[in-house]
Design a protein around this motif. Structure first.
Motif, mmCIF file in Angstrom:
data_model
loop_
_atom_site.group_PDB
_atom_site.id
_atom_site.type_symbol
_atom_site.label_atom_id
_atom_site.label_comp_id
_atom_site.label_asym_id
_atom_site.label_seq_id
_atom_site.Cartn_x
_atom_site.Cartn_y
_atom_site.Cartn_z
ATOM 1 N N ARG A 37 31.375 1.320 -26.758
ATOM 2 C CA ARG A 37 32.521 1.863 -27.500
ATOM 3 C C ARG A 37 32.674 3.327 -27.111
ATOM 4 O O ARG A 37 31.740 4.120 -27.266
ATOM 5 C CB ARG A 37 32.324 1.732 -29.010
ATOM 6 N N ASP A 38 33.855 3.665 -26.589
ATOM 7 C CA ASP A 38 34.138 5.029 -26.140
ATOM 8 C C ASP A 38 35.045 5.708 -27.153
ATOM 9 O O ASP A 38 36.201 5.307 -27.341
ATOM 10 C CB ASP A 38 34.807 4.987 -24.758
ATOM 11 N N LEU A 39 34.513 6.727 -27.824
ATOM 12 C CA LEU A 39 35.232 7.420 -28.892
ATOM 13 C C LEU A 39 36.131 8.509 -28.319
ATOM 14 O O LEU A 39 35.685 9.320 -27.512
ATOM 15 C CB LEU A 39 34.242 8.041 -29.873
ATOM 16 N N GLY A 40 37.385 8.544 -28.753
ATOM 17 C CA GLY A 40 38.308 9.536 -28.217
ATOM 18 C C GLY A 40 38.465 9.363 -26.723
ATOM 19 O O GLY A 40 38.307 10.316 -25.959
ATOM 20 N N CYS A 41 38.802 8.151 -26.306
ATOM 21 C CA CYS A 41 38.703 7.769 -24.891
ATOM 22 C C CYS A 41 39.686 8.489 -23.986
ATOM 23 O O CYS A 41 39.496 8.539 -22.772
ATOM 24 C CB CYS A 41 38.888 6.263 -24.745
ATOM 25 N N GLY A 42 40.763 9.058 -24.554
ATOM 26 C CA GLY A 42 41.744 9.719 -23.702
ATOM 27 C C GLY A 42 42.343 8.752 -22.698
ATOM 28 O O GLY A 42 42.816 7.669 -23.047
ATOM 29 N N THR A 43 42.294 9.106 -21.435
ATOM 30 C CA THR A 43 42.856 8.253 -20.380
ATOM 31 C C THR A 43 41.860 7.223 -19.856
ATOM 32 O O THR A 43 42.182 6.473 -18.940
ATOM 33 C CB THR A 43 43.338 9.104 -19.194
ATOM 34 N N GLY A 44 40.642 7.223 -20.402
ATOM 35 C CA GLY A 44 39.635 6.269 -19.949
ATOM 36 C C GLY A 44 38.727 6.778 -18.857
ATOM 37 O O GLY A 44 38.034 6.000 -18.202
ATOM 38 N N SER A 45 38.671 8.099 -18.685
ATOM 39 C CA SER A 45 37.891 8.652 -17.568
ATOM 40 C C SER A 45 36.394 8.379 -17.712
ATOM 41 O O SER A 45 35.690 8.186 -16.717
ATOM 42 C CB SER A 45 38.140 10.154 -17.423
ATOM 43 N N MET A 46 35.889 8.361 -18.952
ATOM 44 C CA MET A 46 34.464 8.080 -19.149
ATOM 45 C C MET A 46 34.121 6.678 -18.659
ATOM 46 O O MET A 46 33.108 6.472 -17.979
ATOM 47 C CB MET A 46 34.103 8.236 -20.629
ATOM 48 N N ALA A 47 34.970 5.727 -18.987
ATOM 49 C CA ALA A 47 34.722 4.355 -18.530
ATOM 50 C C ALA A 47 34.790 4.263 -17.015
ATOM 51 O O ALA A 47 33.975 3.565 -16.387
ATOM 52 C CB ALA A 47 35.726 3.403 -19.172
ATOM 53 N N ARG A 48 35.742 4.945 -16.413
ATOM 54 C CA ARG A 48 35.844 4.898 -14.945
ATOM 55 C C ARG A 48 34.621 5.519 -14.279
ATOM 56 O O ARG A 48 34.231 5.112 -13.186
ATOM 57 C CB ARG A 48 37.135 5.598 -14.488
ATOM 58 N N TRP A 49 34.023 6.514 -14.935
ATOM 59 C CA TRP A 49 32.824 7.146 -14.381
ATOM 60 C C TRP A 49 31.573 6.316 -14.641
ATOM 61 O O TRP A 49 30.741 6.112 -13.750
ATOM 62 C CB TRP A 49 32.646 8.537 -14.991
ATOM 63 N N LEU A 50 31.424 5.818 -15.886
ATOM 64 C CA LEU A 50 30.170 5.187 -16.282
ATOM 65 C C LEU A 50 30.075 3.714 -15.904
ATOM 66 O O LEU A 50 28.993 3.250 -15.524
ATOM 67 C CB LEU A 50 29.989 5.339 -17.795
ATOM 68 N N ALA A 51 31.158 2.980 -15.998
ATOM 69 C CA ALA A 51 31.086 1.533 -15.762
ATOM 70 C C ALA A 51 30.475 1.170 -14.411
ATOM 71 O O ALA A 51 29.634 0.261 -14.340
ATOM 72 C CB ALA A 51 32.472 0.908 -15.923
ATOM 73 N N PRO A 52 30.828 1.863 -13.319
ATOM 74 C CA PRO A 52 30.216 1.511 -12.035
ATOM 75 C C PRO A 52 28.720 1.807 -11.965
ATOM 76 O O PRO A 52 28.034 1.316 -11.065
ATOM 77 C CB PRO A 52 30.986 2.380 -11.023
#
Length: 255
Positions: A37-52
């Motif tokens: 769960r990404d809090l305050g995800c904005g444009t999703g940059s955390m997911a793009r960085w961390l998921a890989p």
């Protein structure tokens, strides 16, 4: 809780964010990590960085109060064996029930926008659910410019005061947030590891550096109109300095 984050600013800063984050903290995450769960995800940059950097399959719950940003984020996190859903929600209203089945809670550039009470509540929720937290890029109140100018310290001080301002009756923690959150997690029984995650700006990133300078000086002068003087920003923009802008990444795990 709301923040002033535009899609253009978040896009501009994403490469600097990615370079600054402490990747070694990812190696310390308790495994497995499948639901995030990404809090305050904005444009999703955390997911793009961390998921890989994580094993698949993964399911991301991207949470934000801004429906436009949330739509963008859920549309722009597309990786094999990574599913995404959006949650229009406020980080300050998070409950342990929301975290049922969650392995990891993340956020980026968020803690400094919270109050002491809000961080206490967030930590208590995570402790109750025994969910790992990886909170990146919290403002640390450390700015170094090269070449230096005599006005730098006053501008930096006024900016930090602005970060600690009262908004709608809420006193923001600003640069005090990383240390406060670390203490709160430790009191709740977590093991806490922190890492510096400074932006490295300068002429090699002219658009981001210029936009950061405008925002930095503007916030400082909103707090103390006299700092810097009329010519400070113009001089800085004419010859972009190298800048180290301090942030802190924090990993909290419950045994």
């Amino acid at each position: 809780m709301t923040g002033e984050f535009s899609e253009s600013w978040l896009g501009l800063r994403e490469p600097a964010d990615a370079q600054a984050r402490a990747a070694d903290l990812v190696e310390m995450l308790p495994k497995p990590v499948h639901v995030i769960r990404d809090l305050g995800c904005g444009t999703g940059s955390m997911a793009r960085w961390l998921a890989p950097r994580l094993a698949t399959p993964q399911h991301w719950i991207l949470a934000d109060l801004d429906p436009k940003l949330l739509h963008y984020a859920t549309s722009h996190v597309r990786l094999p064996e990574v599913s995404v859903e959006g949650a229009l929600s406020d980080v300050t209203a998070l409950t342990a029930a929301d975290l049922d089945g969650t392995d990891l809670v993340t956020c980026s550039a968020l803690l400094d926008l919270l109050t002491e009470a809000e961080i206490d509540s967030l930590v208590a929720t995570l402790a109750s659910a025994r969910v790992t937290a990886l909170f990146t890029l919290s403002v640390a109140g450390e700015v170094s410019l090269d070449p230096a100018r005599p006005e730098d310290a006053a501008v930096a001080g006024a900016f930090d005061e602005h970060q600690r301002r009262v908004v709608d009756g809420r006193r923001l923690l600003g640069p005090d947030a990383p240390a406060y959150a670390a203490r709160a997690f430790e009191k709740a029984g977590a093991t806490v590891v922190t890492r510096p995650s400074a932006w490295q700006l300068g002429p090699q990133l002219p658009e981001l550096t210029a936009e950061w300078l405008r925002g930095w000086v503007s916030a400082a002068q909103e707090q103390r109109p006299e700092v810097g003087g009329d010519g400070y920003l113009a001089a800085r923009l004419e010859q972009l300095p190298s800048a180290s802008v301090g942030h802190v990444d924090l990993l909290a795990t419950f045994g």
